[in-house]
Design a protein around this motif. Structure first.
Motif, mmCIF file in Angstrom:
data_model
loop_
_atom_site.group_PDB
_atom_site.id
_atom_site.type_symbol
_atom_site.label_atom_id
_atom_site.label_comp_id
_atom_site.label_asym_id
_atom_site.label_seq_id
_atom_site.Cartn_x
_atom_site.Cartn_y
_atom_site.Cartn_z
ATOM 1 N N MET A 1 0.842 -1.170 0.000
ATOM 2 C CA MET A 1 0.000 0.000 0.000
ATOM 3 C C MET A 1 0.891 1.238 0.000
ATOM 4 N N SER A 2 0.959 1.856 -1.139
ATOM 5 C CA SER A 2 1.830 3.012 -1.258
ATOM 6 C C SER A 2 1.143 4.298 -0.811
ATOM 7 N N LYS A 3 -0.180 4.358 -0.934
ATOM 8 C CA LYS A 3 -0.834 5.600 -0.516
ATOM 9 C C LYS A 3 -1.263 5.503 0.933
ATOM 10 N N LYS A 4 -1.112 6.606 1.625
ATOM 11 C CA LYS A 4 -1.501 6.661 3.025
ATOM 12 C C LYS A 4 -2.920 7.187 3.118
ATOM 13 N N LEU A 5 -3.649 6.624 4.063
ATOM 14 C CA LEU A 5 -5.011 7.076 4.276
ATOM 15 C C LEU A 5 -5.023 8.128 5.376
ATOM 16 N N ASP A 6 -5.747 9.183 5.146
ATOM 17 C CA ASP A 6 -5.900 10.212 6.163
ATOM 18 C C ASP A 6 -7.187 9.893 6.913
#
Length: 120
Positions: A1-6
């Motif tokens: 998972m390269s994108k981080k969740l806000d």
């Protein structure tokens, strides 16, 4: 998972959907991992059955009979061979000032000799 969740910026509905997706993924992965482990266990059990241990269990050594050397005068059925921990009745009597020789069985040595003679 390269994108981080806000997570702080997500709404309650979005967080709930994420929670449900994570639950589904965990369920699928745990089930597949459990199946893989069960297959491996079945394989190991088959190997163990097909290759039994070649060693035969050793027989236990026979020990000679140990005759009692001391007897409780108050309760004649209570005896002690002189091996292991002293029985309570003997410990209590020794604390009151008695000597261990007072509890010796007079024919203990003769029992031992008779047993030896019978074996020969």
């Amino acid at each position: 998972m390269s994108k981080k969740l806000d997570l702080d910026a997500m709404s309650v509905d979005e967080l709930w959907n994420l929670h449900e997706k994570i639950g589904q993924l965990l369920s699928i992965r745990l089930t597949s991992e459990k199946r893989a482990l069960e297959k491996r266990l079945a394989q190991l059990q088959r190997e163990n059955v097909s290759h039994p241990s070649t060693e035969a269990p050793r027989e236990r050594r026979k020990y000679p009979r140990v005759y009692p050397k001391y007897r409780n005068p108050n309760e004649p059925s209570e005896t002690w061979s002189g091996r292991g921990k002293q029985p309570r009745w003997l410990t209590a009597a020794l604390k009151t000032g008695h000597k261990i020789e007072e509890f010796a069985i007079a024919n203990a040595e003769s029992q031992k000799q008779n047993a030896r003679q019978q074996r020969v």
